[in-house]
Design an enzyme around this catalytic site. Structure first.
Site, PDB file in Angstrom:
ATOM      1  CB  ALA A 181       1.556   0.314   6.487  1.00 47.77           C
ATOM      2  CG  HIS A 199      11.064  -2.505   4.897  1.00 44.89           C
ATOM      3  ND1 HIS A 199       9.704  -2.381   4.751  1.00 44.89           N
ATOM      4  CD2 HIS A 199      11.274  -3.691   5.521  1.00 44.89           C
ATOM      5  CE1 HIS A 199       9.124  -3.437   5.281  1.00 44.89           C
ATOM      6  NE2 HIS A 199      10.047  -4.256   5.742  1.00 44.89           N
ATOM      7  CE1 TYR A 248       8.995   5.164   3.212  1.00 43.31           C
ATOM      8  CE2 TYR A 248       7.398   6.941   2.960  1.00 43.31           C
ATOM      9  CZ  TYR A 248       7.873   5.839   3.653  1.00 43.31           C
ATOM     10  OH  TYR A 248       7.236   5.415   4.786  1.00 43.31           O
ATOM     11  N   PRO A 259       0.790  -1.226   0.000  1.00 43.43           N
ATOM     12  CG  PRO A 259      -0.169  -1.136   2.110  1.00 43.43           C
ATOM     13  CD  PRO A 259       0.507  -2.079   1.151  1.00 43.43           C
ATOM     14  CG  ASN A 260      -0.268   4.370   1.181  1.00 46.00           C
ATOM     15  OD1 ASN A 260      -1.216   4.887   0.596  1.00 46.00           O
ATOM     16  ND2 ASN A 260      -0.372   3.889   2.393  1.00 46.00           N
ATOM     17  NE  ARG A 284      10.220   6.031   8.704  1.00 48.13           N
ATOM     18  CZ  ARG A 284       9.285   5.892   7.765  1.00 48.13           C
ATOM     19  NH1 ARG A 284       9.382   4.929   6.859  1.00 48.13           N
ATOM     20  NH2 ARG A 284       8.254   6.713   7.727  1.00 48.13           N
ATOM     21  CG  ASN A 340       8.418  -2.035   0.542  1.00 49.56           C
ATOM     22  OD1 ASN A 340       7.788  -2.131   1.593  1.00 49.56           O
ATOM     23  ND2 ASN A 340       9.093  -0.949   0.213  1.00 49.56           N
ATOM     24  NE  ARG A 345       1.440  13.553  -0.757  1.00 50.03           N
ATOM     25  CZ  ARG A 345       0.567  13.383   0.238  1.00 50.03           C
ATOM     26  NH1 ARG A 345      -0.488  12.635   0.082  1.00 50.03           N
ATOM     27  NH2 ARG A 345       0.755  13.977   1.402  1.00 50.03           N
ATOM     28  CD  GLU A 368      10.356  -7.731   6.048  1.00 49.50           C
ATOM     29  OE1 GLU A 368      10.566  -8.871   6.546  1.00 49.50           O
ATOM     30  OE2 GLU A 368       9.978  -6.759   6.708  1.00 49.50           O
TER      31      GLU A 368
HETATM   32  O1  CA2 Z   1      10.472   1.837   4.067  1.00 51.59           O
HETATM   33  C1  CA2 Z   1       9.621   1.187   3.447  1.00 51.59           C
HETATM   34  O2  CA2 Z   1       9.816   0.739   2.316  1.00 51.59           O
HETATM   35  C2  CA2 Z   1       8.238   0.951   4.073  1.00 51.59           C
HETATM   36  O3  CA2 Z   1       7.827  -0.371   3.756  1.00 51.59           O
HETATM   37  C3  CA2 Z   1       7.309   1.970   3.426  1.00 51.59           C
HETATM   38  C4  CA2 Z   1       5.910   1.970   4.020  1.00 51.59           C
HETATM   39  C5  CA2 Z   1       5.965   2.070   5.539  1.00 51.59           C
HETATM   40  O4  CA2 Z   1       4.660   1.965   6.072  1.00 51.59           O
HETATM   41  C6  CA2 Z   1       6.851   1.015   6.135  1.00 51.59           C
HETATM   42  O5  CA2 Z   1       6.894   1.190   7.533  1.00 51.59           O
HETATM   43  C7  CA2 Z   1       8.253   1.089   5.579  1.00 51.59           C
HETATM   44  C8  CA2 Z   1       5.105   3.137   3.480  1.00 51.59           C
HETATM   45  C9  CA2 Z   1       5.047   3.221   2.007  1.00 51.59           C
HETATM   46  C10 CA2 Z   1       4.408   4.547   1.667  1.00 51.59           C
HETATM   47  O6  CA2 Z   1       5.091   5.058   0.560  1.00 51.59           O
HETATM   48  C11 CA2 Z   1       4.879   6.360   0.277  1.00 51.59           C
HETATM   49  C12 CA2 Z   1       5.663   6.886  -0.715  1.00 51.59           C
HETATM   50  C13 CA2 Z   1       5.523   8.187  -1.055  1.00 51.59           C
HETATM   51  C14 CA2 Z   1       4.594   9.001  -0.405  1.00 51.59           C
HETATM   52  C15 CA2 Z   1       3.807   8.462   0.592  1.00 51.59           C
HETATM   53  C16 CA2 Z   1       3.938   7.132   0.926  1.00 51.59           C
END
Ligand code: CA2
Length: 145
Positions: free
Chosen positions: A78, A101, A24, A11-12, A108, A75, A19, A99
């Site tokens: 969340a 990230h 990221y 997700p996301n 974090r 990946n 964003r 896995e």
């Molecule tokens: O660090 C990572 O790759 C995560 O898997 C990213 C997840 C986060 O919930 C994990 O704790 C760590 C979030 C992905 C959201 O990606 C976005 C990218 C751009 C803007 C907003 C969200």
């Protein structure tokens, strides 16, 4: 026979590069898929890429890998920190799981320190940005029979 790796982004991650570049990075999901695909091609593998914001869609994609993929790079976003269902799906297909990230989840918030996926993963890469996907493909190719 075609050798294939399933690349799963949760997700996301469709918002990558669009964003929050401070957290990221500025690379997009398209860049991630291209990097994994090119890396895999150099090692004799195809990549099937899926991104979804829906847990069930991710689980179905993981199930579908059982018969025609040799490994999974994921990946889970969340869902890493929440989803027993995703972990069960990964364990159920019995393929090596990498896995990945983008961020160093351990540096974090506390809620990002626990992963339901890590105990069933072959290895975990965190904090290497999109290069983590490249490392994961290399390592999978090295450990696959
Ligand atoms: O660090 C990572 O790759 C995560 O898997 C990213 C997840 C986060 O919930 C994990 O704790 C760590 C979030 C992905 C959201 O990606 C976005 C990218 C751009 C803007 C907003 C969200």
């Amino acid at each position: 026979m075609t050798r294939r790796i399933l690349l799963v982004n949760g997700p996301n991650l469709n918002l990558l590069g669009v964003r929050e570049p401070g957290v990221y990075g500025s690379d997009t999901l398209e860049d991630v898929v291209a990097l994994a695909t090119e890396t895999a091609a150099g090692l004799g593998f195809e990549v099937r890429a899926v991104q979804s914001n829906h847990e069930g869609v991710l689980i179905d994609a993981i199930h579908s890998a059982r018969t025609d993929c040799e490994a999974i790079v994921i990946n889970p976003g969340a869902f890493t920190h929440t989803s027993i269902a995703l972990r069960d799906a990964l364990a159920g297909v019995a393929l090596p799981v990498a896995e990945v990230h983008l961020s160093n989840v351990h540096a974090r918030e506390e809620f990002r320190h626990h992963s339901y996926v890590s105990p069933i993963a072959a290895f975990v890469i965190a904090g290497a940005g999109i290069q983590g996907y490249e490392f994961a493909v290399h390592r999978l190719a090295a450990i696959l029979p």
